[in-house]
Write a protein that holds these residues in place. Sequence first.
Motif, PDB file in Angstrom:
ATOM      1  N   THR A   5       1.481  11.175   7.915  1.00 29.28           N
ATOM      2  CA  THR A   5       1.018  11.889   6.732  1.00 29.28           C
ATOM      3  C   THR A   5       0.956  13.390   6.997  1.00 29.28           C
ATOM      4  O   THR A   5       0.602  13.819   8.097  1.00 29.28           O
ATOM      5  CB  THR A   5      -0.359  11.370   6.286  1.00 29.28           C
ATOM      6  OG1 THR A   5      -1.287  11.511   7.371  1.00 29.28           O
ATOM      7  CG2 THR A   5      -0.276   9.911   5.863  1.00 29.28           C
ATOM      8  N   VAL A   6       1.305  14.157   5.965  1.00 30.26           N
ATOM      9  CA  VAL A   6       1.419  15.608   6.100  1.00 30.26           C
ATOM     10  C   VAL A   6       0.660  16.288   4.963  1.00 30.26           C
ATOM     11  O   VAL A   6       0.760  15.889   3.797  1.00 30.26           O
ATOM     12  CB  VAL A   6       2.905  16.051   6.048  1.00 30.26           C
ATOM     13  CG1 VAL A   6       3.034  17.560   6.185  1.00 30.26           C
ATOM     14  CG2 VAL A   6       3.721  15.339   7.118  1.00 30.26           C
ATOM     15  N   LEU A   7      -0.094  17.326   5.305  1.00 31.21           N
ATOM     16  CA  LEU A   7      -0.744  18.204   4.336  1.00 31.21           C
ATOM     17  C   LEU A   7      -0.092  19.574   4.451  1.00 31.21           C
ATOM     18  O   LEU A   7       0.055  20.097   5.558  1.00 31.21           O
ATOM     19  CB  LEU A   7      -2.241  18.309   4.628  1.00 31.21           C
ATOM     20  CG  LEU A   7      -3.028  19.364   3.842  1.00 31.21           C
ATOM     21  CD1 LEU A   7      -3.013  19.066   2.346  1.00 31.21           C
ATOM     22  CD2 LEU A   7      -4.446  19.469   4.368  1.00 31.21           C
ATOM     23  N   ILE A   8       0.301  20.153   3.310  1.00 33.48           N
ATOM     24  CA  ILE A   8       0.934  21.472   3.279  1.00 33.48           C
ATOM     25  C   ILE A   8      -0.066  22.482   2.731  1.00 33.48           C
ATOM     26  O   ILE A   8      -0.606  22.290   1.633  1.00 33.48           O
ATOM     27  CB  ILE A   8       2.191  21.463   2.383  1.00 33.48           C
ATOM     28  CG1 ILE A   8       3.184  20.403   2.855  1.00 33.48           C
ATOM     29  CG2 ILE A   8       2.833  22.851   2.350  1.00 33.48           C
ATOM     30  CD1 ILE A   8       4.288  20.114   1.866  1.00 33.48           C
ATOM     31  N   ILE A   9      -0.318  23.547   3.498  1.00 32.72           N
ATOM     32  CA  ILE A   9      -1.216  24.619   3.041  1.00 32.72           C
ATOM     33  C   ILE A   9      -0.418  25.914   3.034  1.00 32.72           C
ATOM     34  O   ILE A   9      -0.091  26.463   4.091  1.00 32.72           O
ATOM     35  CB  ILE A   9      -2.449  24.757   3.953  1.00 32.72           C
ATOM     36  CG1 ILE A   9      -3.188  23.423   4.097  1.00 32.72           C
ATOM     37  CG2 ILE A   9      -3.389  25.838   3.403  1.00 32.72           C
ATOM     38  CD1 ILE A   9      -4.335  23.454   5.099  1.00 32.72           C
ATOM     39  N   ASP A  10      -0.085  26.390   1.843  1.00 30.71           N
ATOM     40  CA  ASP A  10       0.690  27.620   1.670  1.00 30.71           C
ATOM     41  C   ASP A  10       0.420  28.141   0.271  1.00 30.71           C
ATOM     42  O   ASP A  10       0.299  27.360  -0.671  1.00 30.71           O
ATOM     43  CB  ASP A  10       2.182  27.337   1.866  1.00 30.71           C
ATOM     44  CG  ASP A  10       2.989  28.612   1.979  1.00 30.71           C
ATOM     45  OD1 ASP A  10       3.155  29.297   0.944  1.00 30.71           O
ATOM     46  OD2 ASP A  10       3.434  28.937   3.081  1.00 30.71           O
ATOM     47  N   ASP A  11       0.333  29.455   0.123  1.00 26.49           N
ATOM     48  CA  ASP A  11       0.017  30.033  -1.180  1.00 26.49           C
ATOM     49  C   ASP A  11       1.225  30.236  -2.086  1.00 26.49           C
ATOM     50  O   ASP A  11       1.076  30.660  -3.220  1.00 26.49           O
ATOM     51  CB  ASP A  11      -0.749  31.358  -1.013  1.00 26.49           C
ATOM     52  CG  ASP A  11       0.001  32.391  -0.196  1.00 26.49           C
ATOM     53  OD1 ASP A  11       0.697  31.991   0.756  1.00 26.49           O
ATOM     54  OD2 ASP A  11      -0.130  33.590  -0.495  1.00 26.49           O
ATOM     55  N   HIS A  12       2.414  29.896  -1.635  1.00 22.14           N
ATOM     56  CA  HIS A  12       3.622  30.054  -2.450  1.00 22.14           C
ATOM     57  C   HIS A  12       4.079  28.691  -2.971  1.00 22.14           C
ATOM     58  O   HIS A  12       4.588  27.868  -2.192  1.00 22.14           O
ATOM     59  CB  HIS A  12       4.737  30.710  -1.629  1.00 22.14           C
ATOM     60  CG  HIS A  12       4.384  32.087  -1.181  1.00 22.14           C
ATOM     61  ND1 HIS A  12       3.834  32.337   0.057  1.00 22.14           N
ATOM     62  CD2 HIS A  12       4.471  33.277  -1.812  1.00 22.14           C
ATOM     63  CE1 HIS A  12       3.605  33.634   0.165  1.00 22.14           C
ATOM     64  NE2 HIS A  12       3.982  34.223  -0.960  1.00 22.14           N
ATOM     65  N   PRO A  13       3.928  28.438  -4.274  1.00 25.35           N
ATOM     66  CA  PRO A  13       4.273  27.131  -4.840  1.00 25.35           C
ATOM     67  C   PRO A  13       5.726  26.718  -4.606  1.00 25.35           C
ATOM     68  O   PRO A  13       6.005  25.556  -4.310  1.00 25.35           O
ATOM     69  CB  PRO A  13       3.997  27.277  -6.337  1.00 25.35           C
ATOM     70  CG  PRO A  13       3.148  28.482  -6.479  1.00 25.35           C
ATOM     71  CD  PRO A  13       3.394  29.348  -5.282  1.00 25.35           C
ATOM     72  N   LEU A  14       6.643  27.652  -4.705  1.00 23.78           N
ATOM     73  CA  LEU A  14       8.054  27.332  -4.513  1.00 23.78           C
ATOM     74  C   LEU A  14       8.319  26.900  -3.066  1.00 23.78           C
ATOM     75  O   LEU A  14       9.057  25.945  -2.821  1.00 23.78           O
ATOM     76  CB  LEU A  14       8.928  28.535  -4.887  1.00 23.78           C
ATOM     77  CG  LEU A  14      10.431  28.310  -4.847  1.00 23.78           C
ATOM     78  CD1 LEU A  14      10.845  27.193  -5.795  1.00 23.78           C
ATOM     79  CD2 LEU A  14      11.157  29.600  -5.213  1.00 23.78           C
ATOM     80  N   ARG A  16       6.057  25.554  -1.027  1.00 22.22           N
ATOM     81  CA  ARG A  16       5.445  24.222  -0.873  1.00 22.22           C
ATOM     82  C   ARG A  16       6.353  23.146  -1.431  1.00 22.22           C
ATOM     83  O   ARG A  16       6.528  22.086  -0.825  1.00 22.22           O
ATOM     84  CB  ARG A  16       4.087  24.157  -1.578  1.00 22.22           C
ATOM     85  CG  ARG A  16       2.980  24.864  -0.870  1.00 22.22           C
ATOM     86  CD  ARG A  16       1.604  24.473  -1.381  1.00 22.22           C
ATOM     87  NE  ARG A  16       1.488  24.388  -2.820  1.00 22.22           N
ATOM     88  CZ  ARG A  16       1.090  25.381  -3.611  1.00 22.22           C
ATOM     89  NH1 ARG A  16       0.786  26.570  -3.094  1.00 22.22           N
ATOM     90  NH2 ARG A  16       0.990  25.196  -4.904  1.00 22.22           N
ATOM     91  N   ARG A  17       6.939  23.399  -2.581  1.00 20.10           N
ATOM     92  CA  ARG A  17       7.830  22.416  -3.204  1.00 20.10           C
ATOM     93  C   ARG A  17       9.044  22.135  -2.316  1.00 20.10           C
ATOM     94  O   ARG A  17       9.433  20.985  -2.118  1.00 20.10           O
ATOM     95  CB  ARG A  17       8.271  22.904  -4.584  1.00 20.10           C
ATOM     96  CG  ARG A  17       9.002  21.839  -5.386  1.00 20.10           C
ATOM     97  CD  ARG A  17       9.329  22.284  -6.806  1.00 20.10           C
ATOM     98  NE  ARG A  17       8.209  22.936  -7.444  1.00 20.10           N
ATOM     99  CZ  ARG A  17       8.297  24.105  -8.095  1.00 20.10           C
ATOM    100  NH1 ARG A  17       9.449  24.730  -8.200  1.00 20.10           N
ATOM    101  NH2 ARG A  17       7.233  24.629  -8.657  1.00 20.10           N
ATOM    102  N   GLY A  18       9.637  23.195  -1.759  1.00 17.34           N
ATOM    103  CA  GLY A  18      10.795  23.014  -0.885  1.00 17.34           C
ATOM    104  C   GLY A  18      10.448  22.242   0.376  1.00 17.34           C
ATOM    105  O   GLY A  18      11.205  21.356   0.798  1.00 17.34           O
ATOM    106  N   ILE A  19       9.323  22.558   0.964  1.00 19.55           N
ATOM    107  CA  ILE A  19       8.875  21.818   2.152  1.00 19.55           C
ATOM    108  C   ILE A  19       8.632  20.358   1.799  1.00 19.55           C
ATOM    109  O   ILE A  19       9.028  19.448   2.528  1.00 19.55           O
ATOM    110  CB  ILE A  19       7.600  22.454   2.743  1.00 19.55           C
ATOM    111  CG1 ILE A  19       7.915  23.828   3.319  1.00 19.55           C
ATOM    112  CG2 ILE A  19       6.955  21.551   3.787  1.00 19.55           C
ATOM    113  CD1 ILE A  19       8.815  23.798   4.535  1.00 19.55           C
TER     114      ILE A  19
END
Length: 77
Positions: A5-14, A16-19
């Motif tokens: 399981t992975v949690l993504i923490i980033d302020d750029h929505p685009l 985050r979506r790509g990751i």
Amino acid sequence: MNRVTVLIIDDHPLFRRGIRWSIEEDPGLRVVGEAADGEEGIQLAESLNPDIVLLDLNLPGLNGLEVFDRLQADPEL
């Protein structure tokens, strides 16, 4: 099959979506949450208990290093 399981923490929505799309290509991985800032990321990490946290260092509010320190200090994680 147990997926990592992975949690993504980033302020750029685009970003985050790509990751997320990249991670979801691997059947052994599963994104369990996304956060746009450090405080939200800490809350999600505590509630979701992911195996991996992908963490941006340049976040609004708490920066990535502060988030890392708080997550590392939490005995529940």
